[in-house]
Design a protein around this motif. Structure first.
Motif, short mmCIF file in Angstrom:
data_model
loop_
_atom_site.label_atom_id
_atom_site.label_comp_id
_atom_site.label_asym_id
_atom_site.label_seq_id
_atom_site.Cartn_x
_atom_site.Cartn_y
_atom_site.Cartn_z
N PHE A 31 0.89 -1.17 0.00
CA PHE A 31 0.00 0.00 0.00
C PHE A 31 0.92 1.22 0.00
N HIS A 32 0.79 2.08 -0.99
CA HIS A 32 1.64 3.28 -1.10
C HIS A 32 0.93 4.44 -0.45
N ILE A 33 1.56 4.99 0.63
CA ILE A 33 0.93 6.03 1.44
C ILE A 33 1.56 7.38 1.12
N ASP A 34 0.82 8.23 0.44
CA ASP A 34 1.37 9.53 -0.01
C ASP A 34 1.16 10.61 1.04
N VAL A 35 2.20 10.89 1.81
CA VAL A 35 2.10 11.88 2.89
C VAL A 35 2.55 13.24 2.37
N ILE A 66 5.72 3.99 2.65
CA ILE A 66 5.42 5.38 3.02
C ILE A 66 6.24 6.33 2.14
N HIS A 67 5.54 7.25 1.45
CA HIS A 67 6.21 8.24 0.60
C HIS A 67 6.02 9.61 1.23
N LEU A 68 7.10 10.10 1.89
CA LEU A 68 7.04 11.39 2.59
C LEU A 68 7.35 12.52 1.61
N VAL A 178 9.06 3.52 -9.35
CA VAL A 178 8.62 4.67 -10.15
C VAL A 178 7.21 5.03 -9.74
N ASP A 179 6.88 6.32 -9.84
CA ASP A 179 5.67 6.80 -9.19
C ASP A 179 5.06 7.97 -9.96
N GLY A 180 3.88 7.68 -10.56
CA GLY A 180 3.16 8.79 -11.21
C GLY A 180 2.86 8.47 -12.67
ZN ZN Z 1 3.82 8.56 -4.11
#
Ligand code: ZN
Ligand code: DX5
Length: 220
Positions: A31-35, A66-68, A178-180
């Motif tokens: 689960f990718h958590i976009d903080v 977790i993506h801070l 990679v993200d987005g």
């Molecule tokens: Zn992200």
């Protein structure tokens, strides 16, 4: 086989239980958590992501990624280590100097999580080289951080392959996430470039069946 990290950024309030259970059943790899703190990027998702990640922790054993996207990385690490994430990623651009980067790496390791460093599209890949021996994952942003549903910036494909060549040449064991803008069209291109963990939010959450789309995104 690549892994899929589903971003829950755009999960609507009130539907989170239904969506999280369905993603758990569809066996997303993470689960990718976009903080987001409303300073490093415009949006502020801090409170929601604390709630969402605590909820997921209660209902699932699947790992949290977790993506801070925050200016105050240290506080972000302290707050989100409470949900015992598999990995905590912070942005190189949020750190003033090398000492601060190394301090954050050390703190994440003390919390028992793996370490990721993320770079924005305009940051050169060379800026991350000196930290690679100390971390587990490099998160290459394929959109400008701050919101879901954007289009992948195709210039980032060269950045992914440059990093892949570098880590292979220097025998560095590290994941490339990679993200987005990752979807069925762009997934084959980022995989070919060398990414082995794909973050996807919109492409998965708009699908009628999460398992099917997750399996298709993974397809070699
Ligand atoms: Zn992200
Ligand atoms: C953007 C976030 C991404 C985003 C991905 O700042 O880091 O994780 O939510 O969403 P999609 O897959 O919709 O581009």
């Amino acid at each position: 086989m690549v892994e899929i990290s589903t971003s829950i950024l755009t999960v609507q309030k009130g539907r989170e239980a239904e969506v999280f259970f369905a993603l758990e059943k569809a066996k997303t790899d993470y689960f990718h958590i976009d903080v987001m703190d409303g300073k490093f990027v415009e949006k502020d998702t801090y409170k929601d992501m604390i709630e969402y990640s605590s909820y997921i922790k209660r209902i699932s054993n699947l790992p949290l990624d977790i993506h801070l996207m925050v200016e105050d990385v240290e506080t972000g690490i302290e707050v989100f280590s409470a949900v015992e994430p598999n990995i905590i990623t912070f942005h190189l651009e949020a750190c003033k100097n090398k000492e601060e980067v190394m301090k954050n790496i050390q703190l994440i390791k003390e919390k028992g999580a793996r370490v990721g460093i993320s770079i924005k599209p305009q940051t050169n890949i060379e800026e991350i080289h000196e930290f690679l021996p100390y971390i587990h994952m490099c998160l290459i942003m394929t959109v400008e951080p701050g919101k879901g549903g954007q289009t992948l910036i195709t210039d980032m494909l060269a950045k992914i392959s440059t990093l892949k060549e570098y880590i292979d040449k220097h025998n560095i064991e590290i994941d490339i996430e990679v993200d987005g803008g990752i979807n069925l069209k762009t997934a084959p291109r980022v995989k070919k470039a060398g990414a082995n963990i794909l973050v996807a939010g919109t492409a998965i959450l708009i699908a009628s069946d999460y398992k099917t789309i997750i399996d298709e995104l993974k397809e070699e």
